[in-house]
Each structure stands twice: as C-alpha cells, then as structure tokens.
Design an enzyme around this catalytic site. Structure first.
Site, PDB file in Angstrom:
ATOM      1  N   CYS A   1       0.852  -1.195   0.000  1.00  0.00           N
ATOM      2  CA  CYS A   1       0.000   0.000   0.000  1.00  0.00           C
ATOM      3  C   CYS A   1       0.886   1.243   0.000  1.00  0.00           C
ATOM      4  CB  CYS A   1      -0.869  -0.046   1.270  1.00  0.00           C
ATOM      5  SG  CYS A   1      -1.873   1.406   1.594  1.00  0.00           S
ATOM      6  N   GLY A   2       0.359   2.332  -0.508  1.00  0.00           N
ATOM      7  CA  GLY A   2       1.106   3.583  -0.456  1.00  0.00           C
ATOM      8  C   GLY A   2       1.406   4.025   0.967  1.00  0.00           C
TER       9      GLY A   2
END
Length: 158
Positions: free
Chosen positions: A36-37
């Site tokens: 995930c970012g």
C-alpha cells in the site's frame, strides 16, 4: 456491553490471543497492508511501539486484503515482510476482513464505537483506532494520519 478486551484474535503464528492480554495498556489498533502507499507507516508504528512500549503502549497490527488486494500474502509472507523491511516487533495478527459480513468482531466493535468522516466503514488500509487503558475507543484516525503525529495524543493517555 462488549469492550476491546472481550475479543480474541489469531496471531500470525496461528495462536488464539485474548486481547485481555493487553488490558491496562494504551493501544493503537491498525489495519495494515504490505503493498500500500501507506505501508511505510510501519516504520512510524514501530518507532511509537519502541519508544512508548515501556510506558504501557502497544500497536496491534491487523493485515487486511480488502483494499486493492494490497495484502495478498499468507501469514508467513506477512511476517517475513514486516520483520525484514521494518523490523516490526509489535503484535501482528492473522489477515482479517474489516468490512462486510465477514468483518472480524473486533472491527465491528471498533467501527461501532468511532465512525469515520464518511460513516462506520473502514475506507482504506492503515486506519487507526486509539484505545485508552480502560479499553475505551477514544479516537479514530484516517490512513493519512502519520503515526508520529499521534505521539502527543498517545502520551496524554499514558
């Protein structure tokens, strides 16, 4: 009425862990993901856990694959990723759902206690619930809230 300590969760190693084990601690409960970012927040979560753990604080990580399939790995892969990339030492639990009919009972409870800006549903990975020493959910923070930005709020509960 149920509280955080009334729930049980499965560790990455497959052991049932009663959350009563954390009674009396301030907790930051976070749904996590490896791709995930926001994944670099593991670094800040680990720093909080190390710095404030001796004072009665713990991060509890709950991997979740419901958002963009960003946690595709099994328990062993998640453990390996967290330890090799971020030296995570806080408790990590088995992958769960946080929304929908199969949402883990703990997350059903957390969402019922503190809704987000757009309602009860978790919107993305790294949503954070802050729990005081008595087990009361006192705050919910969006994924964009950086762990280090929560230090003062956590310290006020210690």
């Amino acid at each position: 009425m149920a509280g955080v300590y009334d729930f049980t969760a499965t560790s990455l190693a497959g052991q049932e862990i009663p959350l009563q084990r954390f009674e009396g601690q301030v907790l930051l409960i976070v749904n996590t993901a490896s791709a995930c970012g926001f994944t670099p927040q593991y670094r800040g979560l680990q720093a909080l856990h190390q710095a404030l753990g001796p004072r009665g604080f713990s991060v509890l990580g709950f991997p979740c694959n419901q958002f963009g399939s960003q946690e595709p790995g099994d328990a062993a892969q998640i453990e390996q990723f967290c330890s090799s990339n971020y030296a995570v030492s806080f408790p990590m639990f088995a992958k769960i759902d946080v929304n929908g009919h199969n949402a883990h009972p703990l997350y059903q409870y957390l969402k019922g206690e503190k809704s987000g800006l757009l309602g009860a549903s978790i919107k993305w990975n790294f949503t954070k619930f802050l729990v005081d020493r008595s087990g009361k959910v006192v705050a919910r923070h969006a994924p964009t809230a950086k762990p280090e930005g929560l230090t003062r709020e956590i310290e006020a509960l210690l």
